[in-house]
Design a protein around this motif. Structure first.
Motif, PDB file in Angstrom:
ATOM      1  N   PHE A  77     -10.788   2.149  -4.414  1.00 24.15           N
ATOM      2  CA  PHE A  77     -12.220   2.419  -4.574  1.00 24.15           C
ATOM      3  C   PHE A  77     -12.911   1.377  -3.699  1.00 24.15           C
ATOM      4  N   ALA A  78     -13.078   1.754  -2.422  1.00 23.10           N
ATOM      5  CA  ALA A  78     -13.431   0.768  -1.405  1.00 23.10           C
ATOM      6  C   ALA A  78     -14.803   0.153  -1.629  1.00 23.10           C
ATOM      7  N   VAL A  79     -15.787   0.975  -1.960  1.00 25.69           N
ATOM      8  CA  VAL A  79     -17.142   0.433  -2.100  1.00 25.69           C
ATOM      9  C   VAL A  79     -17.195  -0.574  -3.245  1.00 25.69           C
ATOM     10  N   SER A  80     -16.477  -0.298  -4.301  1.00 24.11           N
ATOM     11  CA  SER A  80     -16.436  -1.206  -5.440  1.00 24.11           C
ATOM     12  C   SER A  80     -15.706  -2.503  -5.067  1.00 24.11           C
ATOM     13  N   ALA A  81     -14.630  -2.377  -4.317  1.00 31.09           N
ATOM     14  CA  ALA A  81     -13.860  -3.565  -3.915  1.00 31.09           C
ATOM     15  C   ALA A  81     -14.705  -4.485  -3.030  1.00 31.09           C
ATOM     16  N   VAL A  82     -15.452  -3.903  -2.090  1.00 31.75           N
ATOM     17  CA  VAL A  82     -16.278  -4.712  -1.189  1.00 31.75           C
ATOM     18  C   VAL A  82     -17.421  -5.365  -1.972  1.00 31.75           C
ATOM     19  N   ALA A  83     -18.021  -4.595  -2.898  1.00 31.19           N
ATOM     20  CA  ALA A  83     -19.108  -5.147  -3.715  1.00 31.19           C
ATOM     21  C   ALA A  83     -18.591  -6.289  -4.580  1.00 31.19           C
ATOM     22  N   GLU A  84     -17.426  -6.107  -5.163  1.00 29.66           N
ATOM     23  CA  GLU A  84     -16.852  -7.147  -6.019  1.00 29.66           C
ATOM     24  C   GLU A  84     -16.507  -8.397  -5.203  1.00 29.66           C
ATOM     25  N   ALA A  85     -16.027  -8.177  -3.979  1.00 30.69           N
ATOM     26  CA  ALA A  85     -15.702  -9.322  -3.104  1.00 30.69           C
ATOM     27  C   ALA A  85     -16.946 -10.157  -2.836  1.00 30.69           C
ATOM     28  N   VAL A  88       0.821  -1.210   0.000  1.00 28.68           N
ATOM     29  CA  VAL A  88       0.000   0.000   0.000  1.00 28.68           C
ATOM     30  C   VAL A  88       0.861   1.269   0.000  1.00 28.68           C
ATOM     31  N   GLY A  89       0.659   2.103  -1.005  1.00 27.65           N
ATOM     32  CA  GLY A  89       1.267   3.424  -1.033  1.00 27.65           C
ATOM     33  C   GLY A  89       0.329   4.437  -0.380  1.00 27.65           C
ATOM     34  N   ASP A 112       0.454  -2.295  -4.905  1.00 23.53           N
ATOM     35  CA  ASP A 112      -0.807  -2.812  -5.437  1.00 23.53           C
ATOM     36  C   ASP A 112      -1.893  -1.754  -5.461  1.00 23.53           C
ATOM     37  N   ILE A 113      -1.877  -0.877  -4.460  1.00 21.62           N
ATOM     38  CA  ILE A 113      -2.990   0.048  -4.285  1.00 21.62           C
ATOM     39  C   ILE A 113      -2.510   1.236  -3.440  1.00 21.62           C
ATOM     40  N   VAL A 114      -3.194   2.357  -3.585  1.00 17.65           N
ATOM     41  CA  VAL A 114      -2.860   3.564  -2.814  1.00 17.65           C
ATOM     42  C   VAL A 114      -4.060   3.929  -1.946  1.00 17.65           C
ATOM     43  N   ALA A 115      -3.801   4.301  -0.710  1.00 19.24           N
ATOM     44  CA  ALA A 115      -4.857   4.700   0.222  1.00 19.24           C
ATOM     45  C   ALA A 115      -4.377   5.902   1.032  1.00 19.24           C
ATOM     46  N   PRO A 116      -5.311   6.612   1.665  1.00 18.66           N
ATOM     47  CA  PRO A 116      -4.894   7.804   2.404  1.00 18.66           C
ATOM     48  C   PRO A 116      -3.881   7.485   3.515  1.00 18.66           C
ATOM     49  N   GLY A 117      -2.772   8.190   3.468  1.00 18.71           N
ATOM     50  CA  GLY A 117      -1.764   8.084   4.527  1.00 18.71           C
ATOM     51  C   GLY A 117      -1.441   9.461   5.075  1.00 18.71           C
ATOM     52  N   GLY A 118      -2.034  10.464   4.394  1.00 20.40           N
ATOM     53  CA  GLY A 118      -1.835  11.829   4.851  1.00 20.40           C
ATOM     54  C   GLY A 118      -0.514  12.418   4.407  1.00 20.40           C
ATOM     55  N   HIS A 159      -5.756   1.454   6.393  1.00 19.33           N
ATOM     56  CA  HIS A 159      -6.975   1.748   5.625  1.00 19.33           C
ATOM     57  C   HIS A 159      -7.321   0.530   4.759  1.00 19.33           C
ATOM     58  N   ILE A 160      -6.306  -0.023   4.097  1.00 19.24           N
ATOM     59  CA  ILE A 160      -6.556  -1.195   3.247  1.00 19.24           C
ATOM     60  C   ILE A 160      -6.853  -2.424   4.116  1.00 19.24           C
ATOM     61  N   ALA A 161      -6.154  -2.575   5.220  1.00 17.72           N
ATOM     62  CA  ALA A 161      -6.438  -3.720   6.112  1.00 17.72           C
ATOM     63  C   ALA A 161      -7.892  -3.669   6.580  1.00 17.72           C
ATOM     64  N   GLY A 162      -8.374  -2.468   6.893  1.00 18.27           N
ATOM     65  CA  GLY A 162      -9.770  -2.315   7.308  1.00 18.27           C
ATOM     66  C   GLY A 162     -10.726  -2.659   6.174  1.00 18.27           C
ATOM     67  N   ILE A 163     -10.401  -2.188   4.974  1.00 16.73           N
ATOM     68  CA  ILE A 163     -11.251  -2.484   3.812  1.00 16.73           C
ATOM     69  C   ILE A 163     -11.224  -3.984   3.509  1.00 16.73           C
ATOM     70  N   VAL A 164     -10.047  -4.596   3.623  1.00 16.56           N
ATOM     71  CA  VAL A 164      -9.954  -6.047   3.401  1.00 16.56           C
ATOM     72  C   VAL A 164     -10.800  -6.790   4.446  1.00 16.56           C
ATOM     73  N   SER A 165     -10.841  -6.279   5.663  1.00 14.86           N
ATOM     74  CA  SER A 165     -11.679  -6.935   6.683  1.00 14.86           C
ATOM     75  C   SER A 165     -13.164  -6.823   6.316  1.00 14.86           C
ATOM     76  N   LEU A 166     -13.543  -5.760   5.614  1.00 13.86           N
ATOM     77  CA  LEU A 166     -14.922  -5.662   5.116  1.00 13.86           C
ATOM     78  C   LEU A 166     -15.146  -6.631   3.949  1.00 13.86           C
ATOM     79  N   MET A 167     -14.120  -6.794   3.109  1.00 18.70           N
ATOM     80  CA  MET A 167     -14.215  -7.773   2.010  1.00 18.70           C
ATOM     81  C   MET A 167     -14.347  -9.180   2.588  1.00 18.70           C
TER      82      MET A 167
END
Ligand SMILES: [Ca+2]
Ligand SMILES: [Ca+2]
Ligand SMILES: [Ca+2]
Ligand SMILES: [Ca+2]
Length: 503
Positions: free
Chosen positions: A422-430, A315-316, A335-341, A375-383
């Motif tokens: 694109f978290a909502v799309s990733a969770v929907a696709e999962a 994650v970048g 693989d993917i970029v997420a907010p890191g500030g 951020h990605i770990a959290g999204i993956v937990s939703l997937m």
């Protein structure tokens, strides 16, 4: 004010292991070796199953030590890695309204929309980090963890491995063995990372978290000065549970993690020990999410571990303008970029007011790829919430495919993977995906292959002389010839992505 941290690479011959304390090697014996007999030949080590950690004596070279060793298959440096947070001013503001990285639908992950797809289930997420504070916004969420730090000068809790992953603080004072001319306060880094993934929502306290139903498995591997690769690798294995998750000094983990976050790293190609642990966790059904690192490096040229390991989601970090944060590493491994500030707009999560030893619960702002990874770990937990058996390679593919185009540096193909998450799309696709069995990519076409240091009991000791220096510019292929290919990188820790807390 963000300080630009610089990788300090010591260009030292391999015989320079006497340069400081804690220069250690991971010695792995051949599969058919008589371990008891072979381990007796390796002086100064601590025996474990088929593996020993050896601290070289003052002035002793690896070549000298190896002359007496029997049935050794691999030797690599037990490198110390550190976390990837960065310095930032604290806002100490308890409101979720300030968490732009969650709720902004341009620069954030648009959590409100994501939650319409999944509000999260009870997924076990391991935070392999500095340990955890029993923060009020994590109440009832923390599982029995582990403190994997074996060296007492690093652990800072007076002992080696134990079952208490509480973070005692990782401050460094001028008198500490790892002091490198700059002292720093305790980071409470693991607590910040954990808060992003699973802080309690809607409780009128502090901040929101991505999956408020997830359970936190805290695995403490970073202390003063960072953490050894061997402890981090064991932490990954233990977190994953199962037969390969039994590690020296600790009871097995009864709550195997389905997501493992590693907001840490160091320079150099993926270590054999680290890759083995990651591969094991993936075969156990876990998704391993790692931070790319904060050195502004092109990792195609300058590998970073574990960011350039195979079978991880790397994650970048992006800033509030939805561009790659200036410090974020990039390259094919991302693989993917997420907010890191990025200063002055960091990621807002949980902290502690203590400058050295723990004080009171707080909310702090930090920037780094360390903050993007959770951020990605959290999204993956939703997937995983919508599809518990989805495999790591499927998660990686979905994240890459669903990411959206970024401008600036990331407009160049091959730098930022799938782009902005694109978290909502990733969770929907999962939720639409049929789960497959985990597959390991032996030669990942996405990530650079790790350098596996294969040591033979060659009598050609003279070849060691060819390994006297490290050329960072050429990547893993640029190391000199001889027996120790790929294990020569000696680096200073704590210079990569140090975190300072301003609370
Ligand atoms: Ca301990
Ligand atoms: Ca402890
Ligand atoms: Ca809260
Ligand atoms: Ca990857």
């Amino acid at each position: 004010m963000v300080t630009r941290f610089i990788l300090i690479i010591l260009l030292l011959p391999f015989t320079a292991f006497s340069a400081g304390p804690n220069k250690r090697l991971i010695v792995t014996f051949k599969k058919d070796a008589n371990f008891v007999q072979a381990s007796r030949s390796v002086q100064g080590g601590a025996p474990e199953n088929e593996r020993m950690i050896v601290e070289l004596k003052e002035g002793e070279s690896v070549q000298e030590a190896m002359k007496q060793w029997q049935d050794v298959a691999h030797v690599e440096e037990d490198k110390i890695l550190s976390h990837f947070g960065m310095t930032n001013p604290s806002v100490n503001d308890p409101r979720a309204d300030d968490q732009w990285h969650f709720f902004d639908d341009f620069s954030g992950i648009d959590l409100n929309t994501v939650w319409s797809e999944s509000a999260g289930e009870e997924i076990v997420v391991a935070v392999v980090d500095t340990g955890i504070r029993p923060h009020r916004d994590l109440e009832g969420r923390i599982l029995q963890g582990a403190d994997m730090i074996s060296d007492t000068s690093v652990s800072n809790d007076g002992d080696g491995r134990d079952r208490d992953a509480t973070d005692p603080g990782d401050w460094v004072a001028p008198g500490d063995p790892c002091y490198q001319g700059q002292s720093h306060n305790s980071s409470w880094h693991g607590t910040h990372v954990a808060g992003t993934i699973l802080a309690e929502n809607d409780n009128g306290k502090d901040v929101a978290g991505i999956n408020p139903h997830a359970k936190l498995l805290p695995v403490r591997v970073l202390g003063k000065c960072g953490g050894y690769t061997s402890d981090i690798a064991d932490g990954i294995r233990w977190a994953a549970g199962g037969p390969g998750g039994i590690v020296a000094g600790l009871r097995p983990n009864p709550n195997p993690a389905k997501v493992i976050n590693l907001s840490l790293g160091g320079s150099g190609a993926c270590d054999f020990t680290m890759q083995s642990a990651i591969d094991y966790a993936v075969t156990q059904g876990a998704v391993v999410v790692v931070a790319a690192g904060n050195s502004s490096l092109d990792m195609d040229q300058n590998p970073v571990t574990p960011a350039t390991c195979n079978n991880v989601v790397t994650v970048g970090a992006s800033n509030k303008s939805r561009q790659l944060s200036w410090f974020s590493n990039h390259g094919r491994a991302v693989d993917i970029v997420a907010p890191g500030g990025q200063s002055p707009s960091g990621v807002i999560s949980l902290g502690n007011s203590g400058r050295t030893t723990p004080g009171s619960d707080s909310v702090t702002e930090m920037s780094g790829t360390s903050m993007a990874s959770p951020h990605i770990a959290g999204i993956v937990s939703l997937m995983k919430s919508v599809n518990p058996d989805i495999a790591a390679h499927q998660v990686e593919s979905i994240l890459r495919a669903s990411g959206s185009v970024m401008s600036g540096m990331c407009a160049v193909p091959g730098r930022c993977g799938g782009g902005f998450v694109f978290a909502v799309s990733a969770v929907a696709e999962a939720s639409r995906t049929i789960a497959e069995d985990p597959v390991l990519s032996g030669s990942d076409s996405i990530n650079p292959a790790p350098t596996v240091p294969l040591i033979t009991r060659s009598d050609d000791e003279g070849s060691g002389g060819a390994c006297g220096s490290v050329d960072m510019s050429g990547g893993p292929g640029s190391f000199g010839g001889g027996m120790f290919i790929g294990i020569l990188l000696i680096f200073m820790l704590g210079n990569i992505g140090k975190v300072r807390r301003y609370a």
